[in-house]
Scaffold this motif. Sequence first.
Motif, PDB file in Angstrom:
ATOM      1  N   GLU A 177       0.803  -1.237  -0.009  1.00  0.00           N
ATOM      2  CA  GLU A 177       0.295   0.242  -0.051  1.00  0.00           C
ATOM      3  C   GLU A 177       0.772   1.092   0.035  1.00  0.00           C
ATOM      4  OE1 GLU A 177      -3.628   0.435   2.205  1.00  0.00           O
ATOM      5  OE2 GLU A 177      -3.583  -1.639   2.675  1.00  0.00           O
ATOM      6  N   GLU A 193       2.382  -6.705   4.055  1.00  0.00           N
ATOM      7  CA  GLU A 193       1.388  -7.833   4.047  1.00  0.00           C
ATOM      8  C   GLU A 193       0.327  -7.741   3.168  1.00  0.00           C
ATOM      9  OE1 GLU A 193       0.661  -7.884   8.461  1.00  0.00           O
ATOM     10  OE2 GLU A 193       2.198  -9.531   8.596  1.00  0.00           O
ATOM     11  N   THR A 194      -0.103  -8.687   2.459  1.00  0.00           N
ATOM     12  CA  THR A 194      -1.655  -8.649   1.948  1.00  0.00           C
ATOM     13  C   THR A 194      -2.326  -9.651   2.413  1.00  0.00           C
ATOM     14  OG1 THR A 194      -1.043  -9.872   0.104  1.00  0.00           O
ATOM     15  CG2 THR A 194      -0.724  -7.561   0.025  1.00  0.00           C
ATOM     16  N   SER A 195      -3.792  -9.732   2.259  1.00  0.00           N
ATOM     17  CA  SER A 195      -4.448 -10.931   2.604  1.00  0.00           C
ATOM     18  C   SER A 195      -5.843 -10.981   1.688  1.00  0.00           C
ATOM     19  CB  SER A 195      -4.978 -11.108   4.071  1.00  0.00           C
ATOM     20  OG  SER A 195      -5.089  -9.880   4.378  1.00  0.00           O
ATOM     21  N   TYR A 196      -6.360 -12.067   1.468  1.00  0.00           N
ATOM     22  CA  TYR A 196      -7.571 -12.297   0.836  1.00  0.00           C
ATOM     23  C   TYR A 196      -8.329 -13.538   0.994  1.00  0.00           C
ATOM     24  CZ  TYR A 196      -4.696 -14.559  -2.764  1.00  0.00           C
ATOM     25  OH  TYR A 196      -3.726 -15.425  -3.252  1.00  0.00           O
ATOM     26  N   ASN A 240      -0.548 -13.194   3.072  1.00  0.00           N
ATOM     27  CA  ASN A 240       1.004 -13.022   2.419  1.00  0.00           C
ATOM     28  C   ASN A 240       1.828 -12.056   3.156  1.00  0.00           C
ATOM     29  OD1 ASN A 240      -0.270 -14.712   0.157  1.00  0.00           O
ATOM     30  ND2 ASN A 240      -1.308 -12.829  -0.195  1.00  0.00           N
ATOM     31  N   THR A 241       3.021 -12.667   3.350  1.00  0.00           N
ATOM     32  CA  THR A 241       4.061 -11.667   3.863  1.00  0.00           C
ATOM     33  C   THR A 241       5.129 -11.434   2.673  1.00  0.00           C
ATOM     34  OG1 THR A 241       3.655 -12.384   5.919  1.00  0.00           O
ATOM     35  CG2 THR A 241       5.538 -11.098   5.905  1.00  0.00           C
ATOM     36  N   ARG A 245      -1.983  -9.588  13.425  1.00  0.00           N
ATOM     37  CA  ARG A 245      -3.040  -9.153  12.539  1.00  0.00           C
ATOM     38  C   ARG A 245      -4.218 -10.063  12.581  1.00  0.00           C
ATOM     39  NH1 ARG A 245      -2.341  -9.409   5.900  1.00  0.00           N
ATOM     40  NH2 ARG A 245      -1.056 -11.143   6.888  1.00  0.00           N
ATOM     41  N   ILE A 279      -8.158 -11.217  10.854  1.00  0.00           N
ATOM     42  CA  ILE A 279      -9.221 -11.139   9.865  1.00  0.00           C
ATOM     43  C   ILE A 279     -10.492 -11.214  10.522  1.00  0.00           C
ATOM     44  CG2 ILE A 279      -9.970 -11.909   7.378  1.00  0.00           C
ATOM     45  CD1 ILE A 279      -6.899 -10.779   7.609  1.00  0.00           C
ATOM     46  N   ILE A 333     -15.860  -9.315   4.997  1.00  0.00           N
ATOM     47  CA  ILE A 333     -14.302  -9.674   5.370  1.00  0.00           C
ATOM     48  C   ILE A 333     -13.522  -8.218   5.949  1.00  0.00           C
ATOM     49  CG2 ILE A 333     -12.136 -10.772   4.707  1.00  0.00           C
ATOM     50  CD1 ILE A 333     -13.845 -11.946   2.334  1.00  0.00           C
ATOM     51  N   TYR A 366      -9.774  -6.687   6.933  1.00  0.00           N
ATOM     52  CA  TYR A 366      -8.610  -7.345   7.037  1.00  0.00           C
ATOM     53  C   TYR A 366      -7.650  -6.473   8.251  1.00  0.00           C
ATOM     54  CZ  TYR A 366      -9.557  -9.413   2.765  1.00  0.00           C
ATOM     55  OH  TYR A 366     -10.134 -10.346   1.906  1.00  0.00           O
TER      56      TYR A 366
END
Lengths: 302, 801
Positions: A185, A195-198, A211-212, B20, B22, B64, B66
């Motif tokens: 970002e 980090e991202t996530s989905y 994800n890292t 973190r 979710i 969702i 995050y």
Amino acid sequence: MKKVIFSVFFALMGISLMAQAPINLKLNLVKGKMYRIKSISKQAIQQTANGQTFSLDVTSTSVTSCKVLKLESEVMDIEFKFDTIATKISSPMYNKETNSAKPAGNDPLDKIMNKMSQQTIIAKISTSGKFVDFVNFGKFKDNVMFVLDSIPAAKKDQAKSQAEALLKESAVKSMIEPLFSYLPEKSVKMNDAWETSYIQTANNVSMLILNTFQLKSIDNNVAVVSCKSEIESIPTNDPEAKVSSELKGSITFDSTIDLATGLRLTSTAKGRIDGTNTMKNNGTEMKMPMVIDSQSETIMVK
Amino acid sequence: MKHKIIIVLLCLVSLNSNARQIITGNITDKETSKPVQSANVELLLLPDSSAVETMISNSEGLIILYKADTAKTYCLRIRHLVYKTMVFQIPKKKSTMNNLGVILLEPNTFNFKEIVVNGTKMKVTELGDRTIYALPDGLKKTSTDGLDVLRKLPSVQVDYLNEGITVNGKSNIKIEVDGITRDKEYLKRLHPSQVDKMEVITSPLGKYDAEVDAVINIITNPAMRFGLKGMVNVMALPISLDSYMGRASVSLDYGKEKISYYVSANGMLQQFGINSEMNRIAGINDLQQSGTLSIKGNNQNVNAGLIYDPDEFNDINLNIAYSGNASNPRGSISKPNEDLWNYNRTNGIMSNISRTLSNSKSNNDGLTSTLFYKHKFNKKNTHGFEVELNYYNTLNNNSSTDFQRIDYNPLDTIETYRSTWLTEKSITNTQTLKGQTNYTLPFDSVYSFNIGMSTNYNKFNIDNSSSLAQTPNLDFNNLLLGAYAELSRNFKKGSVKIGSRFETSYVTINSTEKSDYYSPLPYLNGSLKFNDNHSIKLSYSRRVIRPTSGQLNPLESKVDDQTISRGNIDLKPAYRDNLQFTYNAKVTLGKVTLNLAPQLFYEYQTGLIQTIISQNVNTNKFESVPQNISNGYQTGSGLSINSQIGKILFNSNFRYSFNHVDSYLDQIIATNVQNWNWNSFLMAPMPWDLKLIAMLNINGPTLDGQTKTQMSPFYFLGLVKQFKNNSSLNVMAFNPFASRFFESTTTLNANSVYQRTSTFMKTQAAFAIIYSYNFKIGKSIEKQKHTFEQQVEENGFELPF
């Protein structure tokens, strides 16, 4: 000598500063230009039921083309087309091959996949690769569902439930969201991590992907990035679901990203997921341990 | 040193707890269990309630988020236009995934002004015993009240003058709202937007009285219960100088979270001028009769009650209804309301001219109290019981007829005789107590068992008096005990229900035990769904027709100069064995959607009660008496169409039947009659936000014992204009271009007598103007604020918004 030492010092300083200069990994796609992303994944699945272990090899190939329609306030409207969605399943007892790019035969699933490949869907994606929303999901789903009219009455009910599962908003989102969810970002420097996530949904099973990423190097306008993904299944909230999964695992990636466009040029991944699937049927439960070994490769098609 | 230790500890805490998280969940409608799309979801950090992340729920209701952190405390605020805002603290978890499960949103108060919808597509769902119509908003917006919505269903007809309801031509209809027995006046208090679905049951199950031909169950939208709302409907229908009708209804409704109160009133004022012509031939004698009848009347109804839902498992309803009607209430012998001229001929030569002046008036008032309790053992509504108690008591029921006969010389028409005014009078007192309980027990998801019982105590006495003859009174007591048992099985593609109702009836008439009877009334229905568009239904049921108080009343009443009528105390119930086979098909061709329901039916009728006119050999007078005539049958086919052609809605129901009645003594010869009727309704959008509506109702001849009746067609064309202030104006032209209105021709062709009677209303103009207005007071925002504060209080944390 003094001059040489100072020169070397400042040269090293310059290199060091260059290396430390933050880079902005962002999507910078040309409006109207078509981009194609190809992904091949091979999964070796071992599932145990009633003490017997079954092996299954699944090879999935997908080619997705995308085109930016408009860009406003760092959010793009991108039109996606799933040109090819091909799956090959091989096991000692069962073999099946589907390819949406080929003309559909009599199989309802082939017809649905083929229809999916003919439609376009528009999604809003931020320049940092975040999925925002669909623009025309309802229309896309309706257009694909029209294929049910061509399916004989005897197979229509089954085809409808297959189509409903395939065309769940979260399932379609899962076909698009991972394509760009590798971008940070903010600007990043060498060795920085982000980090991202989905959530990946397929066949009514949802997995959380965390994800890292780490920026390893920059060479010739290409960023080399490594990644470790933690994967965990999400318990279903549907009380009538017949299958629930408790799976966990991890995948490691090595990717290269084009700094000019922000697109991933290559990506190879390897990982393992294991856990248990539970089947519910008429009040009885059957637990089936499962191990998935996965390898995948994603490339930009020039 | 102390400070250093604290700093180190804080660092350690910080290192250990930060991770973190979710957050996910599925937002679902509390009432329908369907996913809620487009809900605005905000993740707020506590205690300062700063927004961390916002998102919109997708078509699966999935959310969702995050950006949560396992070390911090959050709350979730969910907002949606049609649901109550929900704020709750997120339970803390250390894991990466925090799944909130299913989040139930409660539907919010609807503000009618905010709803702008134009859809008109009606969704039709076929189940084994019923057809369910999901009503489109476009259709509801062009309706004035719940009863008007009912008019637009393909198989249902609602008479525009006396608002009688028929389903497939049958008139003994039970009306339910959310499974609770109501009257048609109750439907007038329902705002069209409150009506969600309508179920039409043409093969009623054992829980319903065996006399009922069909059941209409209206399912309301619970969300529409909230808030203060009201409705006003006014209708004016001028037909000619001496015929008009005016109708008005008002309702007020106040609903809170668990309880709602309502009160509604409607009234009707009418005056009709009816012309009649009759010709009777009996041997060498014939009678020509012409007359005028003025019907002045009014009716009024008040419904008040409450609906209390303390929780999702219990439901209590209380309703008190007053209904009354009066016919010619201010009539007097100085201004009689009927004038009948009789011209008698023998062998073609005029033998007598007479005139009968009559003044008939009646008054009927009654009070009905209904208490309903329903308990569910599970949320799916598959296991539960319900109890319904209903008490009816007449307040002031009486009818009287004063009449005078005048004779004229047939040669010079000079008056030769004038009788004194004579009187017939009846005072009726009725008490009815009904109790019904049903229990549903699902064995599993496949089999289900229903049992129930009912008690119906019906008492009425009629105090008769007549100037003509000594007339016995009627004291009628009927205890009816009913029970039923039913087993149903669901298949993947259909269902089967088999059961039987058992009724035992104890009847006492004038203190003499007249008849006790026991009736097993079996039924069976099944459905098979081939796919979403094609299904078939087969049903069989045995139904009973009990004699009415009027049919039993022995009062000898004067019909005309030569005819008397009276009831028959010896009448027995009649039975009907009904078999229906229906094929349902949904056909979509581009923008045209057709729901077709062709039907074949057969009904065998045993001991039918029909009125027989015969000449008394002693008095030479004609007597009209109801009798259990011989058996008969009715068979035929029907076709019901509900179609959507682009934006045009077209409903049509055609029914053809072949009727046969066996011969009865020498009164009825074996008769075959072909009968048909066709009802159609059309609604089409027009420019300037207008809608065109049209209706056509054509009936073939109907057979009733000796008589065959033919009604004239009824049709109208109208325009509906919906205004932005929640009002609508309908203008409808009834039977344009016709000089007669509601013309009915009845022919009687028995061995000894032929009679043809025609009645009609003269039409000069028949434009119905209907104005409807609804309002809602109380901002939903205030309600949301209240709910929000309440939720915050319940959750025990403070949010500084």
